[in-house]
Enzyme design. Sequence first.
Site, mmCIF file in Angstrom:
data_model
loop_
_atom_site.group_PDB
_atom_site.id
_atom_site.type_symbol
_atom_site.label_atom_id
_atom_site.label_comp_id
_atom_site.label_asym_id
_atom_site.label_seq_id
_atom_site.Cartn_x
_atom_site.Cartn_y
_atom_site.Cartn_z
ATOM 1 N N ARG A 150 0.749 -1.405 -0.005
ATOM 2 C CA ARG A 150 0.018 -0.085 -0.065
ATOM 3 C C ARG A 150 1.064 1.130 0.035
ATOM 4 N NH1 ARG A 150 -3.358 -1.429 5.243
ATOM 5 N NH2 ARG A 150 -1.438 -2.340 5.786
ATOM 6 N N LYS A 207 1.980 2.162 7.638
ATOM 7 C CA LYS A 207 2.432 1.255 8.615
ATOM 8 C C LYS A 207 3.163 2.003 9.585
ATOM 9 C CE LYS A 207 1.028 -2.117 9.149
ATOM 10 N NZ LYS A 207 -0.469 -2.524 9.959
ATOM 11 N N TYR A 221 -0.999 4.338 10.757
ATOM 12 C CA TYR A 221 -1.437 3.153 11.671
ATOM 13 C C TYR A 221 -0.258 3.098 12.806
ATOM 14 C CZ TYR A 221 -5.387 2.292 8.921
ATOM 15 O OH TYR A 221 -6.771 2.117 8.431
ATOM 16 N N HIS A 256 -0.481 1.337 16.231
ATOM 17 C CA HIS A 256 -0.732 0.212 17.304
ATOM 18 C C HIS A 256 0.241 0.164 18.283
ATOM 19 C CE1 HIS A 256 -3.660 -1.259 14.380
ATOM 20 N NE2 HIS A 256 -2.568 -1.006 13.230
ATOM 21 N N GLU A 268 -5.575 4.679 13.617
ATOM 22 C CA GLU A 268 -6.655 3.742 14.363
ATOM 23 C C GLU A 268 -7.281 4.211 15.510
ATOM 24 O OE1 GLU A 268 -3.220 3.350 14.227
ATOM 25 O OE2 GLU A 268 -2.743 2.680 16.261
ATOM 26 N N ASP A 297 -2.630 -6.965 15.431
ATOM 27 C CA ASP A 297 -2.130 -5.541 15.257
ATOM 28 C C ASP A 297 -2.350 -5.010 16.878
ATOM 29 O OD1 ASP A 297 -4.683 -5.160 14.872
ATOM 30 O OD2 ASP A 297 -4.282 -4.027 12.894
#
Length: 375
Positions: free
Chosen positions: A15, A75, A94, A96, A118, A270
């Site tokens: 991505r 990411k 993101y 996490h 997120e 995740d």
Amino acid sequence: MRIGIPREVKNHEYRVAITPAGVHELVSRGHQVFVEQEAGAGSSFADADYRAAGAQILAEADDVWAAAELLLKVKEPIAEEYSRLRPDLVLFTYLHLAASRECTDALIAAKTTAIAYETVQAPDGSLPLLAPMSEVAGRLAPQAGAYHLMASSGGRGVLMGGVPGVRPANVVILGGGVAGQNAAAMAVGMHADVTVLDLNVARLRELDDRYRGRLRTVVSNAFEVEQAVLGADLVIGAVLVPGARAPKLVSNELVSRMKPGSVLVDVAIDQGGCFEDSRPTTHADPTYRVHNSVFYCVANMPGAVPRTSTFGLTNATLPYVLEIAELGWRRATAADRALAAGLSTHDGEVLSTAVADAHGYRGFADGARVTPDLG
Ligand SMILES: NC(=O)C1=CN([C@@H]2O[C@H](COP(=O)(O)OP(=O)(O)OC[C@H]3O[C@@H](n4cnc5c(N)ncnc54)[C@H](O)[C@@H]3O)[C@@H](O)[C@H]2O)C=CC1
Ligand SMILES: CC(=O)C(=O)O
Ligand SMILES: [Mg+2]
């Protein structure tokens, strides 16, 4: 504002954080966009597409990071990227962090302002920037599960839909939120026998209403999870407590009593995973065995369908990117409480209660800041 888009470097992550259409929108509003060479290649976007939309293409990741005031990623940064973090950088991606003390500490040490996609949270409690990827991962989960249920992949040798006269696969979905509902839609479409468990009865009511008898809904508790898991050919873990580590719903002992060759897909990996034995895997090596069951715990499932995912991600992130670009992060988060909920680190401090709790950082009180001891 100067906005940077590096190429993603995580294993099999194809991505990219923005489409050419997104670049066009930013540039038309007077912002400068720097895209790393080949950043869009995995999603079938050529450098020429970004250039035509108004971006400047830079050959080196270092130059993109250095040029950016706002860096957009997909990411979380990985170890090879930590040296590029800096105090005057706003990182929007993101993260996490509850599942990674290493990444949290890297952001703290670098004093970077990090906003996690997120945990951006709308007033109704929904997670608008997690939702598109939960849709993708949810829809992929039965597909991945079906593949690994095949004997040739080490599974039980059960066909999801069965055939006339033969029972279909028994599919259990833990969590009926965005990922769980999308997993249910695909599993029902594949003619499996589907059960969804959730704590939230309103969610189950919606599913019951939508599927009109084509799936079962059960309120989640330890007893019901055990009953469901013991009967399952495929278990899909899709629970979430926003920002926090996932609750562990399936123990090692319970897996030891599951059907041989059963498959467990932990979409919630995740956030640490919702099965006791879950550990993150990659698309290159997605599964491992626990007792006689197959675990699939890929933490970036949408990376396998990058073209779909990159469009879905940009559709969701662009309005927030525009807010930050136009107002700066301070005014943007002051003006938009949904965006403010994504603020995770700033100037060496953790701004998220759930992340501070997950890592046991001392002295954290809700709404207050904490300076962790990185000792
Ligand atoms: N592995 C991957 O590539 C990806 C993983 N995800 C992850 O998928 C997970 C789910 O995300 P969403 O569906 O967007 O969240 P969501 O908030 O829409 O749904 C989560 C659901 O879990 C339920 N839940 C919480 N505790 C539970 C329990 N003990 N038993 C049963 N249900 C419980 C909640 O009531 C809620 O309905 C998150 O961890 C997310 O980060 C999302 C996208 C990609
Ligand atoms: C949500 C997330 O982490 C992903 O799409 O990879
Ligand atoms: Mg992920």
